[in-house]
Scaffold this motif. Structure first.
Motif, PDB file in Angstrom:
ATOM      1  N   ILE A   1       1.866 -12.615  -6.042  1.00  0.00           N
ATOM      2  CA  ILE A   1       3.238 -12.515  -5.572  1.00  0.00           C
ATOM      3  C   ILE A   1       3.314 -11.306  -4.652  1.00  0.00           C
ATOM      4  CG2 ILE A   1       5.662 -12.234  -6.232  1.00  0.00           C
ATOM      5  CD1 ILE A   1       4.831 -13.384  -9.010  1.00  0.00           C
ATOM      6  N   TYR A   2       3.645 -11.532  -3.396  1.00  0.00           N
ATOM      7  CA  TYR A   2       3.582 -10.492  -2.377  1.00  0.00           C
ATOM      8  C   TYR A   2       4.941  -9.801  -2.249  1.00  0.00           C
ATOM      9  CZ  TYR A   2      -0.568 -13.233  -1.632  1.00  0.00           C
ATOM     10  OH  TYR A   2      -1.738 -13.910  -1.831  1.00  0.00           O
ATOM     11  N   LEU A   3       5.106  -8.725  -3.008  1.00  0.00           N
ATOM     12  CA  LEU A   3       6.368  -7.988  -2.990  1.00  0.00           C
ATOM     13  C   LEU A   3       6.562  -7.251  -1.671  1.00  0.00           C
ATOM     14  CD1 LEU A   3       6.333  -6.549  -6.628  1.00  0.00           C
ATOM     15  CD2 LEU A   3       7.401  -8.654  -5.804  1.00  0.00           C
ATOM     16  N   SER A   4       5.470  -7.013  -0.947  1.00  0.00           N
ATOM     17  CA  SER A   4       5.530  -6.403   0.380  1.00  0.00           C
ATOM     18  C   SER A   4       5.214  -7.466   1.427  1.00  0.00           C
ATOM     19  CB  SER A   4       4.506  -5.274   0.505  1.00  0.00           C
ATOM     20  OG  SER A   4       4.607  -4.355  -0.554  1.00  0.00           O
ATOM     21  N   ASP A   5       5.775  -7.313   2.606  1.00  0.00           N
ATOM     22  CA  ASP A   5       5.454  -8.199   3.728  1.00  0.00           C
ATOM     23  C   ASP A   5       4.182  -7.681   4.386  1.00  0.00           C
ATOM     24  OD1 ASP A   5       5.241  -9.658   6.074  1.00  0.00           O
ATOM     25  OD2 ASP A   5       7.398  -9.639   6.477  1.00  0.00           O
ATOM     26  N   PHE A   6       3.069  -8.355   4.132  1.00  0.00           N
ATOM     27  CA  PHE A   6       1.782  -7.844   4.619  1.00  0.00           C
ATOM     28  C   PHE A   6       1.651  -7.930   6.139  1.00  0.00           C
ATOM     29  CE2 PHE A   6       1.035 -12.117   2.710  1.00  0.00           C
ATOM     30  CZ  PHE A   6       0.792 -12.846   3.859  1.00  0.00           C
ATOM     31  N   ARG A   7       2.617  -8.556   6.795  1.00  0.00           N
ATOM     32  CA  ARG A   7       2.632  -8.573   8.257  1.00  0.00           C
ATOM     33  C   ARG A   7       3.208  -7.273   8.818  1.00  0.00           C
ATOM     34  NH1 ARG A   7       6.049 -14.004   8.710  1.00  0.00           N
ATOM     35  NH2 ARG A   7       7.165 -12.790   7.123  1.00  0.00           N
ATOM     36  N   LYS A   8       3.862  -6.476   7.954  1.00  0.00           N
ATOM     37  CA  LYS A   8       4.563  -5.277   8.427  1.00  0.00           C
ATOM     38  C   LYS A   8       4.149  -3.998   7.705  1.00  0.00           C
ATOM     39  CE  LYS A   8       8.691  -8.083   9.393  1.00  0.00           C
ATOM     40  NZ  LYS A   8      10.125  -8.295   9.052  1.00  0.00           N
ATOM     41  N   VAL A   9       3.606  -4.114   6.497  1.00  0.00           N
ATOM     42  CA  VAL A   9       3.320  -2.954   5.649  1.00  0.00           C
ATOM     43  C   VAL A   9       1.834  -2.586   5.732  1.00  0.00           C
ATOM     44  CG1 VAL A   9       3.357  -2.089   3.270  1.00  0.00           C
ATOM     45  CG2 VAL A   9       5.227  -3.534   4.112  1.00  0.00           C
ATOM     46  N   ALA A  10       1.553  -1.297   5.771  1.00  0.00           N
ATOM     47  CA  ALA A  10       0.167  -0.819   5.810  1.00  0.00           C
ATOM     48  C   ALA A  10      -0.584  -1.294   4.575  1.00  0.00           C
ATOM     49  CB  ALA A  10       0.144   0.704   5.883  1.00  0.00           C
ATOM     50  N   PRO A  11      -1.876  -1.665   4.721  1.00  0.00           N
ATOM     51  CA  PRO A  11      -2.632  -2.218   3.590  1.00  0.00           C
ATOM     52  C   PRO A  11      -2.600  -1.363   2.333  1.00  0.00           C
ATOM     53  CG  PRO A  11      -3.862  -2.516   5.624  1.00  0.00           C
ATOM     54  CD  PRO A  11      -2.669  -1.672   5.976  1.00  0.00           C
ATOM     55  N   GLU A  12      -2.695  -0.042   2.504  1.00  0.00           N
ATOM     56  CA  GLU A  12      -2.759   0.827   1.323  1.00  0.00           C
ATOM     57  C   GLU A  12      -1.429   0.898   0.572  1.00  0.00           C
ATOM     58  OE1 GLU A  12      -1.887   3.501   4.899  1.00  0.00           O
ATOM     59  OE2 GLU A  12      -3.182   1.771   4.449  1.00  0.00           O
ATOM     60  N   LYS A  13      -0.346   0.381   1.173  1.00  0.00           N
ATOM     61  CA  LYS A  13       0.969   0.429   0.535  1.00  0.00           C
ATOM     62  C   LYS A  13       1.442  -0.932   0.017  1.00  0.00           C
ATOM     63  CE  LYS A  13       2.572   4.396   3.254  1.00  0.00           C
ATOM     64  NZ  LYS A  13       3.612   4.891   4.197  1.00  0.00           N
ATOM     65  N   LEU A  14       0.614  -1.948   0.169  1.00  0.00           N
ATOM     66  CA  LEU A  14       0.999  -3.289  -0.266  1.00  0.00           C
ATOM     67  C   LEU A  14       1.178  -3.336  -1.784  1.00  0.00           C
ATOM     68  CD1 LEU A  14      -1.422  -5.429   1.944  1.00  0.00           C
ATOM     69  CD2 LEU A  14       1.063  -5.223   2.217  1.00  0.00           C
ATOM     70  N   ARG A  15       2.240  -4.008  -2.223  1.00  0.00           N
ATOM     71  CA  ARG A  15       2.515  -4.171  -3.650  1.00  0.00           C
ATOM     72  C   ARG A  15       2.430  -5.664  -3.979  1.00  0.00           C
ATOM     73  NH1 ARG A  15       7.387  -3.433  -4.855  1.00  0.00           N
ATOM     74  NH2 ARG A  15       7.206  -2.527  -6.942  1.00  0.00           N
ATOM     75  N   THR A  16       1.484  -6.013  -4.859  1.00  0.00           N
ATOM     76  CA  THR A  16       1.192  -7.415  -5.151  1.00  0.00           C
ATOM     77  C   THR A  16       1.075  -7.621  -6.656  1.00  0.00           C
ATOM     78  OG1 THR A  16      -0.105  -7.525  -3.096  1.00  0.00           O
ATOM     79  CG2 THR A  16      -0.368  -9.335  -4.670  1.00  0.00           C
ATOM     80  N   ILE A  17       1.860  -8.540  -7.194  1.00  0.00           N
ATOM     81  CA  ILE A  17       1.676  -8.926  -8.594  1.00  0.00           C
ATOM     82  C   ILE A  17       0.505  -9.887  -8.676  1.00  0.00           C
ATOM     83  CG2 ILE A  17       2.677 -10.159 -10.562  1.00  0.00           C
ATOM     84  CD1 ILE A  17       5.418  -9.157  -9.704  1.00  0.00           C
TER      85      ILE A  17
END
Length: 209
Positions: A181-197
């Motif tokens: 579950i991609y709580l962050s938009d990986f098209r806009k957020v830096a990889p190290e800050k991505l939050r994923t369940i």
């Protein structure tokens, strides 16, 4: 004013903390779905995302207009699987991956509303994979999950601990498909800050299994 429901806040299945594995009971939920295969860094994956969101928003607006019910459009999710699930941990061979991209929708979004939303989304700038889109329910039941913060390629260690330590240590075995579950938009957020369940359906392990 119509109350806007945010299912990320009202459903326990969307709660997770970094560094904490836990068992959750995921209810039967309804999703927009599109299937695909192979490396997610491809046009086919992007086309699936670009098809899901227009229909998700059409359903949101239809619910508010026709039923007086409003909700926050849910984040992108995906089911992932392969013949050998080690393709997600040890090898990370993305060419072997199968996937289903999804967005959860409320249970008041029925097949008639879905058909109307698809027709409306296709009226202008028709999404490339609109004919592949479906509305379907998924019952995952008991699952193990945690929150991963960081790059997708750094998930392997977390998944290894989940698959080979937490799940068997609780007398369970894996079943079903790996779910993200991609709580962050990986098209806009830096990889190290991505939050994923990270979620894995489980069942009681059989002796010797």
């Amino acid at each position: 004013m119509t109350e806007k429901i945010d299912f990320k806040k009202t459903l326990d299945a969307y709660q997770a903390k970094q560094g904490l594995f836990r068992i959750v009971e995921v209810p039967k939920l309804r999703y927009l779905m599109i299937d695909g295969h192979g490396d997610p860094n491809t046009p086919a994956f992007a086309e699936a995302i670009e098809t899901l969101y227009p229909v998700a928003y059409k359903l949101k607006f239809a619910g508010k207009r026709e039923l007086g019910r409003d909700h926050v459009v849910m984040p992108l999710e995906a089911l992932w699987w392969a013949e050998d699930m080690d393709a997600f941990t040890a090898a990370r061979d993305k060419s072997l991956w199968d996937w289903t991209l999804m967005i959860m929708v409320p249970d008041w979004a029925d097949q008639d509303m879905f058909a109307a939303a698809v027709e409306s989304a296709g009226a202008k700038n028709r999404p490339a994979r609109l004919d592949d889109l479906r509305l379907e329910s998924l019952s995952e039941g008991r699952c193990a999950q945690t929150l991963h913060v960081g790059s997708f390629d750094d998930e392997a260690d977390v998944l290894t601990r989940m698959h080979h330590a937490f799940i068997p240590d609780h007398g369970l075995s894996m079943t079903g498909k790996h779910h993200e579950i991609y709580l962050s938009d990986f098209r806009k957020v830096a990889p190290e800050k991505l939050r994923t369940i990270l979620r894995q359906p489980v069942r009681t392990a059989t002796p010797g299994g």
